[in-house]
Design a protein around this motif. Structure first.
Motif, PDB file in Angstrom:
ATOM      1  N   LEU A   5       0.830  -1.195   0.000  1.00 33.15           N
ATOM      2  CA  LEU A   5       0.000   0.000   0.000  1.00 33.15           C
ATOM      3  C   LEU A   5       0.876   1.261   0.000  1.00 33.15           C
ATOM      4  CD1 LEU A   5      -2.979   0.627  -0.079  1.00 33.15           C
ATOM      5  CD2 LEU A   5      -2.986   0.763   2.419  1.00 33.15           C
ATOM      6  N   LYS A   6       1.984   1.205   0.749  1.00 37.16           N
ATOM      7  CA  LYS A   6       2.927   2.322   0.726  1.00 37.16           C
ATOM      8  C   LYS A   6       3.517   2.478  -0.676  1.00 37.16           C
ATOM      9  CE  LYS A   6       4.425   2.225   5.576  1.00 37.16           C
ATOM     10  NZ  LYS A   6       5.586   2.045   6.481  1.00 37.16           N
ATOM     11  N   THR A   7       3.857   1.338  -1.287  1.00 38.28           N
ATOM     12  CA  THR A   7       4.407   1.368  -2.646  1.00 38.28           C
ATOM     13  C   THR A   7       3.410   1.999  -3.613  1.00 38.28           C
ATOM     14  OG1 THR A   7       5.676  -0.642  -2.177  1.00 38.28           O
ATOM     15  CG2 THR A   7       5.373  -0.048  -4.494  1.00 38.28           C
ATOM     16  N   TYR A   8       2.135   1.639  -3.445  1.00 37.87           N
ATOM     17  CA  TYR A   8       1.083   2.190  -4.312  1.00 37.87           C
ATOM     18  C   TYR A   8       0.985   3.705  -4.148  1.00 37.87           C
ATOM     19  CZ  TYR A   8      -3.638   3.526  -5.707  1.00 37.87           C
ATOM     20  OH  TYR A   8      -4.713   4.172  -6.261  1.00 37.87           O
ATOM     21  N   ILE A   9       1.011   4.171  -2.901  1.00 38.66           N
ATOM     22  CA  ILE A   9       0.907   5.617  -2.637  1.00 38.66           C
ATOM     23  C   ILE A   9       2.090   6.367  -3.251  1.00 38.66           C
ATOM     24  CG2 ILE A   9       0.982   7.350  -0.801  1.00 38.66           C
ATOM     25  CD1 ILE A   9      -0.648   5.408   0.926  1.00 38.66           C
ATOM     26  N   TYR A  10       3.282   5.807  -3.053  1.00 38.30           N
ATOM     27  CA  TYR A  10       4.473   6.457  -3.606  1.00 38.30           C
ATOM     28  C   TYR A  10       4.422   6.450  -5.134  1.00 38.30           C
ATOM     29  CZ  TYR A  10       6.513   6.364   1.077  1.00 38.30           C
ATOM     30  OH  TYR A  10       6.749   6.572   2.401  1.00 38.30           O
ATOM     31  N   LEU A  11       3.930   5.370  -5.726  1.00 44.99           N
ATOM     32  CA  LEU A  11       3.851   5.265  -7.181  1.00 44.99           C
ATOM     33  C   LEU A  11       2.903   6.316  -7.753  1.00 44.99           C
ATOM     34  CD1 LEU A  11       4.656   3.733  -9.759  1.00 44.99           C
ATOM     35  CD2 LEU A  11       2.728   2.178  -9.321  1.00 44.99           C
ATOM     36  N   VAL A  12       1.717   6.436  -7.157  1.00 47.61           N
ATOM     37  CA  VAL A  12       0.754   7.449  -7.601  1.00 47.61           C
ATOM     38  C   VAL A  12       1.349   8.846  -7.460  1.00 47.61           C
ATOM     39  CG1 VAL A  12      -1.481   8.516  -7.091  1.00 47.61           C
ATOM     40  CG2 VAL A  12      -1.273   6.027  -7.125  1.00 47.61           C
ATOM     41  N   THR A  13       2.043   9.078  -6.334  1.00 45.29           N
ATOM     42  CA  THR A  13       2.648  10.387  -6.094  1.00 45.29           C
ATOM     43  C   THR A  13       3.700  10.713  -7.155  1.00 45.29           C
ATOM     44  OG1 THR A  13       2.284  10.123  -3.709  1.00 45.29           O
ATOM     45  CG2 THR A  13       3.884  11.789  -4.406  1.00 45.29           C
ATOM     46  N   ILE A  14       4.549   9.748  -7.467  1.00 42.40           N
ATOM     47  CA  ILE A  14       5.605   9.955  -8.464  1.00 42.40           C
ATOM     48  C   ILE A  14       5.000  10.236  -9.847  1.00 42.40           C
ATOM     49  CG2 ILE A  14       7.476   8.827  -9.729  1.00 42.40           C
ATOM     50  CD1 ILE A  14       8.119   7.334  -7.091  1.00 42.40           C
ATOM     51  N   ILE A  15       3.982   9.448 -10.218  1.00 42.23           N
ATOM     52  CA  ILE A  15       3.338   9.652 -11.524  1.00 42.23           C
ATOM     53  C   ILE A  15       2.684  11.031 -11.581  1.00 42.23           C
ATOM     54  CG2 ILE A  15       1.457   8.872 -13.017  1.00 42.23           C
ATOM     55  CD1 ILE A  15       2.035   6.025 -12.046  1.00 42.23           C
ATOM     56  N   GLY A  16       2.006  11.390 -10.502  1.00 45.34           N
ATOM     57  CA  GLY A  16       1.339  12.694 -10.455  1.00 45.34           C
ATOM     58  C   GLY A  16       2.321  13.844 -10.587  1.00 45.34           C
ATOM     59  N   MET A  17       3.439  13.766  -9.846  1.00 43.70           N
ATOM     60  CA  MET A  17       4.439  14.835  -9.917  1.00 43.70           C
ATOM     61  C   MET A  17       5.085  14.905 -11.302  1.00 43.70           C
ATOM     62  SD  MET A  17       4.350  16.416  -7.032  1.00 43.70           S
ATOM     63  CE  MET A  17       2.569  16.090  -6.998  1.00 43.70           C
ATOM     64  N   ALA A  18       5.300  13.741 -11.920  1.00 45.12           N
ATOM     65  CA  ALA A  18       5.887  13.717 -13.274  1.00 45.12           C
ATOM     66  C   ALA A  18       4.949  14.376 -14.281  1.00 45.12           C
ATOM     67  CB  ALA A  18       6.178  12.278 -13.673  1.00 45.12           C
ATOM     68  N   ILE A  19       3.671  14.068 -14.169  1.00 46.37           N
ATOM     69  CA  ILE A  19       2.679  14.696 -15.059  1.00 46.37           C
ATOM     70  C   ILE A  19       2.630  16.196 -14.838  1.00 46.37           C
ATOM     71  CG2 ILE A  19       0.217  14.837 -15.570  1.00 46.37           C
ATOM     72  CD1 ILE A  19       0.027  11.844 -15.016  1.00 46.37           C
TER      73      ILE A  19
END
Length: 707
Positions: A5-19
């Motif tokens: 779940l932590k991995t999922y949160i970090y992944l969404v955060t990284i994708i969002g910041m990249a966009i």
């Protein structure tokens, strides 16, 4: 939190910041003041969202994101979402992850919705009626993607299946979608690049409407919570009066509401079920308290009285405006799925759904607070309870919360009002002469120390015990009552603890004199009954104290046998029969003695949970002692119970004391709230004549008083 779940949160955060980095390059600086102003208004709407009566949250903030998207473009809409997050989520250390994740998933949803809007052929800055379906599609895409992302976290935190969570959130989001769609289209159509007055007027109007709705719904919800707390207070008074486990009705109400919400019933139906569950035991206040204080099974007469409470409660609630449907649920909440319930004996789906839900909530609370397992609850499906409702209950993960966690938290304003009201009430209580006469010998408040009206720290009786009660009242946020006896002075206090936030008011009623007076009155009545019963039975039946009947256990001890189940009736008969076999007794006398033994032992199983039989021989006299742990025979019922044939027995129990007086030489009875002991005595030498002719037997034990 699980690693994935932590991995999922970090992944969404990284994708969002990249966009975010990719789309910011297209931001038009000349539009930034407008975007900042719109973002600020939208952020305030997000911060001061509207809670609907069904628990859904509507903020209206994304309305302005779609407006910005339609009239300016995707980069500007993304900036608007960032401003909304900055205004609504405080940038403190504990909230940083929440801010980054929420902002990132908003950016992902906004960009996806924006490109969907462009893909359908729309061009930002030229919004017309032809673009309305395209904007509605973009809003739907945003909501679906947002629900898809957030359901991952919610399903895990609530320990539910992902798809079930997703479906539920989609259903809850329909209203939000409609509101956002209507407002977005209306504001986008009103926007003109060179004449924005109409747009800002409508924007401020939407903002004002949302604030007004927030205030109106908050008033309504607070009023409903106050109404519920009033009902809960009423049920607590009922529970105190009837010695029912504290908080039972409140817990049943919360459980029933969760079941109804899970079944997606209408809001009115959910409220009706909740109110009915809170008041389902109200009819018990019209019944005699001894029925609920009895430890053994009820007699047929008591059972008939008990079964009236559902209809009595329904008739009482029916008189309250707006609770007609709740009244129907209360009337039938004791009906069983298989038709064995009461009062109407209906079965299956003929029982109103609300009544079936309350029945399940009631049984679940009883089972859970008896420390039994969910397997015991599941076993009731198809017999007492609706199988579908049972399945739903077992699927709700958070039903076993502590009562304190299940309580509805009061707002700060409510607490302030509550404290003010209690403070004024406390002054009147302190000045009450009536309470002083009644015995309210001490009224204090506890805030870590016990203080009097002046605020001075004082000593109180039974300090350690009262602290335990105070902590319980504070923890449960409900009143607690207990009877305490001070060891040194021997005084007895009726203690009430009433919580108000972190403070608890404690009232001590000195009931020593009242209890002593009642004890003397009971002793006078008991002596009167003793004399009357002794005289009417011509000395064959004597009422004594427990300590007196213990003195009669003299002579030769023969045997004892516990009384726990029906099989013990036969075992006790065999023990008595073994004693009688060594005596040349006529068969009729032998039969009468065994019949009397069976009657006495059977009464234990009918009126208590356990007991014991003991046998003694004093000379030629057989003494049979039968004791139980029941609630005893009520003083006012003693003459009827002991002198009327069959008065206190069930259909299977024959004639009670009336029979025993016929077949025994004498009977000694001791009864109290701690249980009943009866001694049956018969002379085995002179038994034939004794049974046939003897009516008078003189007590010779000096230590046992008689009339």
């Amino acid at each position: 939190m699980p690693r994935y779940l932590k991995t999922y949160i970090y992944l969404v955060t990284i994708i969002g910041m990249a966009i975010l980095l990719l789309v910011l390059s297209g931001l038009k600086i000349e539009f930034l003041p407008f975007v900042l102003a719109i973002g600020l208004i939208a952020g305030l709407l997000e911060k001061y969202d509207v809670e609907l009566p069904n628990g859904s949250i509507v903020s209206g903030s994304t309305t302005f994101t779609f407006v910005v998207m339609a009239v300016y473009g995707i980069p500007e809409a993304v900036v608007s979402e960032i401003i909304i997050s900055l205004v609504s989520i405080p940038l403190i250390k504990s909230e940083r992850i929440k801010f980054l994740y929420n902002t990132s998933q908003y950016i992902i949803c906004t960009v996806a919705a924006g490109y969907g809007y462009l893909w359908l052929g729309s061009i930002p800055g030229t919004f017309t009626w032809y673009d309305v379906p395209r904007l509605l599609f973009a809003i739907a895409l945003y909501n679906i993607l947002n629900i898809t992302l957030i359901s991952v976290i919610i399903s895990k935190l609530n320990e539910r299946k992902y798809f079930a969570t997703w479906i539920e959130m989609v259903q809850d989001g329909v209203l939000i979608y409609l509101v956002n769609s209507f407002l977005s289209v209306r504001l986008a159509l009103s926007y003109e690049l060179h004449d924005q007055l109409q747009f800002w007027i409508e924007t401020l109007f939407v903002f004002a409407v949302f604030l007004a709705l927030r205030y109106a719904f908050a008033l309504f919800i607070n009023l409903r919570k106050t109404y519920l707390r009033s009902m809960e207070s009423l049920t607590q008074l009922t529970e105190n009066k009837l010695s029912i486990s504290g908080g039972h009705a409140t817990r049943v109400g919360r459980i029933a509401r969760k079941i109804a919400e899970k079944m997606k019933l209408s809001q009115d139906e959910i409220d009706s079920i909740h109110y009915a569950a809170l008041l389902h035991d109200l009819g018990k206040t019209y019944l005699e308290e001894k029925i609920f204080q009895k430890r053994g099974p009820l007699t047929l007469e008591e059972e008939r009285e008990y079964r009236k409470h559902a209809e009595i409660g329904a008739d009482m609630v029916k008189e309250i405006a707006g609770l007609a449907k709740s009244s129907e649920y209360i009337r039938y909440h004791h009906e069983c799925w298989d038709g064995t319930g009461f009062p109407a004996g209906i079965s299956g789906e003929h029982i109103p759904l609300g009544a079936r839900i309350i029945a399940a909530a009631d049984q679940y609370d009883h089972i859970f607070y008896k420390k039994k397992s969910q397997t015991d609850f599941a076993a009731l499906a198809g017999t007492k309870l609706d199988p579908q409702v049972v399945e739903i209950v077992l699927g709700i993960a958070d039903l076993q919360e502590e009562p304190g966690k299940m309580a509805m938290p009061a707002t700060i304003e409510e607490k302030l009002i509550e404290n003010l009201v209690i403070s004024e009430a406390r002054k009147r209580v302190y000045q009450s002469q009536l309470l002083d006469k009644f015995g309210a010998s001490l009224i204090v408040r506890y805030d870590g120390e016990f203080r009097n009206e002046a605020g001075d720290s004082i000593d109180i009786p039974c300090r350690e015990q009262v602290i335990t009660l105070v902590e319980k009242a504070r923890r449960q946020q409900s009143g607690v009552r207990e009877i305490l006896e001070e060891a040194q002075s021997g005084k007895i206090y009726d203690v009430y603890c009433v919580p108000s936030g972190d403070q608890v008011s404690v009232i001590f009623f000195d009931v020593t004199d009242i209890l002593e007076y009642e004890k003397k009155q009971e002793e006078r009545v008991r002596n009167l009954y003793r004399e009357v019963i002794y005289s009417v039975t011509q000395g064959k039946l004597l009422l004594v104290e427990q300590k007196e009947i213990e003195l009669l256990k003299t002579g030769v001890y023969i045997s004892s046998h516990p009384i726990l189940t029906k099989t013990d009736v036969a075992s006790c008969r065999r023990q008595v029969q073994e004693v009688l076999e060594s005596r040349p007794l006529p068969s009729k006398v032998r039969y009468n003695i065994l019949l009397g033994t069976s009657e006495a032992v059977t009464n234990v199983l009918k009126h208590a949970t356990e007991g014991q039989m003991s046998l003694y021989m004093v000379g030629d006299h057989l003494r049979i002692f039968v004791s139980d742990n029941g609630s005893g025979i009520d003083l006012s019922e003693l003459p009827k119970t002991t002198l009327m044939a069959g008065y206190s027995t069930k259909h299977s129990a024959g004639w009670g004391f009336y029979l025993l007086l016929k077949v025994m030489d004498r009977i000694i009875l001791s009864t109290s709230s701690q249980g009943t002991t009866i001694m049956l005595e018969i002379n085995l030498v002179d038994a034939p004549e004794k049974v046939a002719t003897n009516n008078i037997t003189i007590f010779k034990e000096e230590n046992v008083r008689h009339a």
